[in-house]
Design a protein around this motif. Structure first.
Motif, PDB file in Angstrom:
ATOM      1  N   ARG A 199       0.852  -1.173   0.000  1.00 55.76           N
ATOM      2  CA  ARG A 199       0.000   0.000   0.000  1.00 55.76           C
ATOM      3  C   ARG A 199       0.894   1.230   0.000  1.00 55.76           C
ATOM      4  N   LEU A 210      -8.848  -2.563 -10.946  1.00 54.37           N
ATOM      5  CA  LEU A 210      -8.999  -1.819  -9.695  1.00 54.37           C
ATOM      6  C   LEU A 210      -9.684  -0.473  -9.922  1.00 54.37           C
ATOM      7  N   VAL A 216      -4.438   3.832  -7.132  1.00 52.38           N
ATOM      8  CA  VAL A 216      -3.668   2.590  -7.233  1.00 52.38           C
ATOM      9  C   VAL A 216      -2.605   2.751  -8.308  1.00 52.38           C
ATOM     10  N   ILE A 221     -12.149  -5.782  -4.464  1.00 49.84           N
ATOM     11  CA  ILE A 221     -10.747  -5.501  -4.750  1.00 49.84           C
ATOM     12  C   ILE A 221      -9.975  -6.798  -4.984  1.00 49.84           C
ATOM     13  N   THR A 251      -1.950  -0.837  -3.581  1.00 49.63           N
ATOM     14  CA  THR A 251      -3.409  -0.811  -3.530  1.00 49.63           C
ATOM     15  C   THR A 251      -3.902   0.365  -2.700  1.00 49.63           C
ATOM     16  N   ILE A 293      -8.157  -7.813  -8.607  1.00 51.73           N
ATOM     17  CA  ILE A 293      -6.748  -8.162  -8.789  1.00 51.73           C
ATOM     18  C   ILE A 293      -6.619  -9.576  -9.333  1.00 51.73           C
TER      19      ILE A 293
END
Length: 257
Positions: free
Chosen positions: A78, A112, A90, A162, A143, A166
């Motif tokens: 992240r 995303l 993202v 999410i 993310t 992915i």
């Protein structure tokens, strides 16, 4: 089918970024396990650098991947910024924005974006060990920003979506391409994927009327409508952009020659 190594960034005494008590290492691990579960349920072999809260150096993560049977490597992180609530979105990082890593990164970013994140695109990072030191196509996914409330709200409220996004980005890239030699692959522009052949044929006819050569590829139980066969990602991207400008949804896929 391909084997994918999933890496939950940080771990153990390395918390990663922290914001209001929220630790990056925890978000990374939770998302890694969720994505892995979806991939496994869809026929992808999944390996993990870690499944518990342990520390591994970036070089160790790369070594684990290289000593495995993995065909692809995806590292979960992240993002963070100096000031909270400054940036949002993202982003996927690659060692080189070309070939399969570029396709994998773009597919993940696009999925995303559909969930609600701002798509910050793909960025080249030559100095990251997990990208520089891995022998297989590798992508590091950021993310959202952990110190941006908007991104955290999306991460928490849409966590299943999410993980699914992915997983779909990974699956779309690696499906049918397991263990392809880097010199025996081609890139195509896929404009549609249908469960019924007649629907695929109709789209193909519309594309041909607009001047695009196209063909239909059976993909498991589906039919993909594709345009062009290209040796490089750059050529496929140029063709994809032209198709998109004509009003069609389009994405780049990889197929064996």
């Amino acid at each position: 089918m391909a084997t994918v190594m999933l890496d939950a960034g940080h771990g153990g005494f390395d918390n990663g970024a922290i914001y209001n008590g929220r630790r990056e290492k925890d978000d990374n691990l939770n998302l890694t396990l969720a994505v892995g579960n979806i991939l496994e349920n869809n026929g992808i072999d999944v390996l993990y650098t870690r499944t518990t809260d342990i520390y591994q150096s970036p070089n160790e993560k790369a070594r684990i991947a290289n000593e495995s049977d993995a065909d692809y490597f995806v590292s979960f992180h992240r993002n963070s910024s100096e000031m909270p609530n400054t940036y949002s979105g993202v982003q996927s990082l690659v060692y080189e924005d070309a070939g399969i890593p570029a396709v994998l990164a773009e597919n993940i970013n696009n999925e995303l974006e559909k969930v609600g994140f701002v798509n910050l695109g793909t960025e080249v990072r030559k100095n990251l060990a997990v990208l520089r030191g891995t022998n297989m196509p590798a992508v590091l996914v950021e993310t959202g920003f952990i110190n941006t409330d908007q991104d955290n709200n999306i991460f928490d409220l849409k966590f299943p979506e999410i993980a699914q996004a992915i997983a779909k980005g990974i699956f779309d890239t690696v499906s049918g391409a397991a263990r392809m030699d880097m010199y025996s692959q081609e890139f195509t522009v896929e404009i549609g994927l249908f469960s019924h052949y007649d629907n695929a044929k109709l789209l193909a006819e519309n594309l041909q009327e607009d001047g695009y050569d196209c063909y239909i590829i059976p993909e498991n139980k589906y039919y993909g409508v594709c345009h062009g066969r290209f040796d490089t990602y750059e050529e496929a991207k140029e063709a994809r952009d032209k198709v998109y400008a004509s009003g069609y949804e389009a994405r780049i896929t990889v197929h064996p020659q």
